[in-house]
Design a protein around this motif. Structure first.
Motif, short mmCIF file in Angstrom:
data_model
loop_
_atom_site.label_atom_id
_atom_site.label_comp_id
_atom_site.label_asym_id
_atom_site.label_seq_id
_atom_site.Cartn_x
_atom_site.Cartn_y
_atom_site.Cartn_z
N UNK A 33 -19.86 1.24 -37.24
CA UNK A 33 -18.98 0.14 -36.83
C UNK A 33 -19.68 -1.21 -36.89
N UNK A 34 -20.94 -1.24 -36.47
CA UNK A 34 -21.71 -2.50 -36.49
C UNK A 34 -21.93 -2.95 -37.94
N UNK A 35 -22.20 -1.99 -38.82
CA UNK A 35 -22.36 -2.32 -40.25
C UNK A 35 -21.06 -2.93 -40.79
N UNK A 36 -19.92 -2.35 -40.41
CA UNK A 36 -18.62 -2.86 -40.88
C UNK A 36 -18.39 -4.29 -40.36
N UNK A 37 -18.68 -4.52 -39.08
CA UNK A 37 -18.52 -5.87 -38.52
C UNK A 37 -19.40 -6.88 -39.26
N UNK A 38 -20.62 -6.44 -39.62
CA UNK A 38 -21.56 -7.33 -40.31
C UNK A 38 -21.06 -7.66 -41.72
N UNK A 39 -20.56 -6.65 -42.42
CA UNK A 39 -20.04 -6.88 -43.79
C UNK A 39 -18.84 -7.82 -43.74
N UNK A 53 -7.17 -3.51 -28.88
CA UNK A 53 -5.80 -3.01 -28.88
C UNK A 53 -4.93 -3.56 -30.01
N UNK A 54 -5.28 -4.75 -30.53
CA UNK A 54 -4.50 -5.32 -31.64
C UNK A 54 -5.38 -5.45 -32.88
N UNK A 55 -4.83 -5.04 -34.01
CA UNK A 55 -5.52 -5.17 -35.31
C UNK A 55 -6.89 -4.48 -35.34
N UNK A 56 -7.03 -3.40 -34.60
CA UNK A 56 -8.29 -2.66 -34.61
C UNK A 56 -8.45 -1.85 -35.89
N UNK A 57 -9.70 -1.56 -36.23
CA UNK A 57 -9.97 -0.75 -37.44
C UNK A 57 -9.61 0.71 -37.17
N UNK A 58 -9.19 1.44 -38.23
CA UNK A 58 -8.87 2.86 -38.03
C UNK A 58 -10.11 3.69 -37.68
N UNK A 59 -9.92 4.65 -36.79
CA UNK A 59 -11.00 5.54 -36.36
C UNK A 59 -10.73 6.94 -36.93
N UNK A 60 -11.80 7.74 -37.06
CA UNK A 60 -11.65 9.11 -37.57
C UNK A 60 -10.74 9.97 -36.70
N UNK A 61 -10.55 9.57 -35.43
CA UNK A 61 -9.72 10.38 -34.52
C UNK A 61 -8.23 10.19 -34.78
N UNK A 62 -7.90 9.18 -35.62
CA UNK A 62 -6.49 8.93 -35.92
C UNK A 62 -5.94 7.69 -35.22
N UNK A 63 -6.68 7.18 -34.20
CA UNK A 63 -6.24 5.96 -33.52
C UNK A 63 -6.86 4.75 -34.20
N UNK A 64 -6.56 3.58 -33.67
CA UNK A 64 -7.18 2.35 -34.16
C UNK A 64 -7.86 1.63 -33.01
N UNK A 65 -8.94 0.90 -33.33
CA UNK A 65 -9.58 0.05 -32.33
C UNK A 65 -10.42 0.77 -31.29
N UNK A 66 -10.85 2.00 -31.61
CA UNK A 66 -11.72 2.73 -30.67
C UNK A 66 -13.09 2.06 -30.58
N UNK A 67 -13.79 2.31 -29.46
CA UNK A 67 -15.16 1.79 -29.29
C UNK A 67 -16.04 2.19 -30.47
N UNK A 68 -15.84 3.41 -30.97
CA UNK A 68 -16.63 3.91 -32.11
C UNK A 68 -16.52 3.00 -33.33
#
Length: 327
Positions: free
Chosen positions: A193-199, A171-186
């Motif tokens: 998403x896992x690749x991004x977390x790893x980088x 809910x806070x400081x989540x990454x942007x999602x293609x749906x327009x929201x931030x911090x989605x499970x996706x």
């Protein structure tokens, strides 16, 4: 009575998979054609129709033996009318898919979302076999979902039920999602998403890691690399995998309290991690759900792979299209 067959169609951005399947779920034949997205996807229904007609002729099936076509498509769909509001990767907007396909094939057609089709396939012939209350999650480029209650797919008021990938888990400081929201499970549990977390982890942390060696050699890493290195007890990879799995376990725990499923089925590329994913996922699921819910539910890896969608399509044809032809 003539034995009826069902046609399952699974429309993807690059490939259209098709299959002839009998009422027992036995696959008679399966094949695929490329998805022609030029001219805003206007050739797709014609291509599907031509391919089906050719296949039926090749196998000496009469159209009278075909109950109908169950088709899974991406995008926002009106399930009752088979009308596609928008399918970005295909190029469709306000497209009457069911009407067009019925017109070109002369067969009854039923349309549903591709993730729902995969869920139905797993319920009928896959990891969810025998269960009537199932949550299906596909962890691929995005996170797809299908929820089955009492043997029926949940669609909701506007067809959006089961969009598990868009539950907010950060809910806070989540990454942007293609749906327009931030911090989605996706944004944290998909392969992307896992690749991004790893980088990010490699950026923040300068400890030795097999994952870092792979990154330095290839110039990139994948979710598969993260899980492979986790299986080799690489601490940095294990921390990334744990973070992604914790978010997934949290989302599934919350949904399961509402749905009380008998089975949770995990599919998509990330599911190939097997027990490296499942063992910690079960622990987090137990932590975030209720004991009576978790005791009634098993979590398994999907079994049907790329066939799930066409098998789900055939199931819909078998159960939802009235038998129109009898001998």
């Amino acid at each position: 009575m003539v034995e009826m067959i069902n046609i399952g169609v699974d429309l993807g951005g690059t490939t259209i998979k098709m299959a002839l399947i009998d009422d027992n779920g036995k696959m008679i034949d399966k094949w695929a054609i490329p998805t022609n997205t030029i001219d805003n996807g206007s050739h797709i229904t014609g291509d599907i129709s031509t391919s089906i007609v050719k296949k039926l002729a090749q196998l000496n099936y009469d159209r009278q033996q075909v109950r109908g076509i169950g088709m899974g498509a991406p995008g926002f769909i009106n399930m009752d009318t088979g009308f596609i509001y928008k399918a970005v990767n295909i190029g469709w907007e306000n497209y009457p898919l069911k009407d067009e396909l019925e017109k070109s094939t002369g067969l009854p057609v039923i349309i549903d979302n591709d993730a729902n089709m995969a869920a139905l396939g797993e319920m009928w012939q896959g990891a969810g076999r025998g269960a009537k209350d199932i949550i299906c999650v596909t962890l691929g480029t995005g996170v797809g979902g299908g929820i089955i209650c009492g043997g029926e797919i949940l669609h909701g008021a506007s067809g959006m039920a089961g969009e598990i990938g868009h539950i907010t888990v950060v809910p806070k400081f989540g990454a942007p999602c293609n749906c327009g929201k931030k911090g989605c499970l996706e944004t944290v549990a998909s392969a992307t998403g896992i690749r991004r977390l790893a980088l990010e982890a490699l950026d923040y942390n300068d400890s030795d890691s097999i994952l870092r060696d792979i990154f330095e050699e290839k110039g990139d890493i994948s979710a598969e690399d993260v899980f492979n290195c986790t299986a080799k007890d690489d601490p940095l990879s294990a921390a990334v995998a744990d973070k992604a799995i914790r978010y997934l376990g949290y989302a599934l725990g919350a949904i399961s309290i509402v749905i009380n499923p008998e089975k949770i089925v995990i599919g998509g590329g990330v599911s190939h991690a097997g027990d490296t994913l499942l063992v910690p996922l079960r622990n987090y699921f137990n932590k975030y759900s209720l004991p009576r819910v978790t005791e009634a539910c098993s979590i398994d890896i999907a079994k049907l792979g790329n066939d799930a969608g066409v098998i789900g399509g055939a199931w819909l044809s078998k159960t939802k299209i009235k038998q129109m032809h009898t001998a």
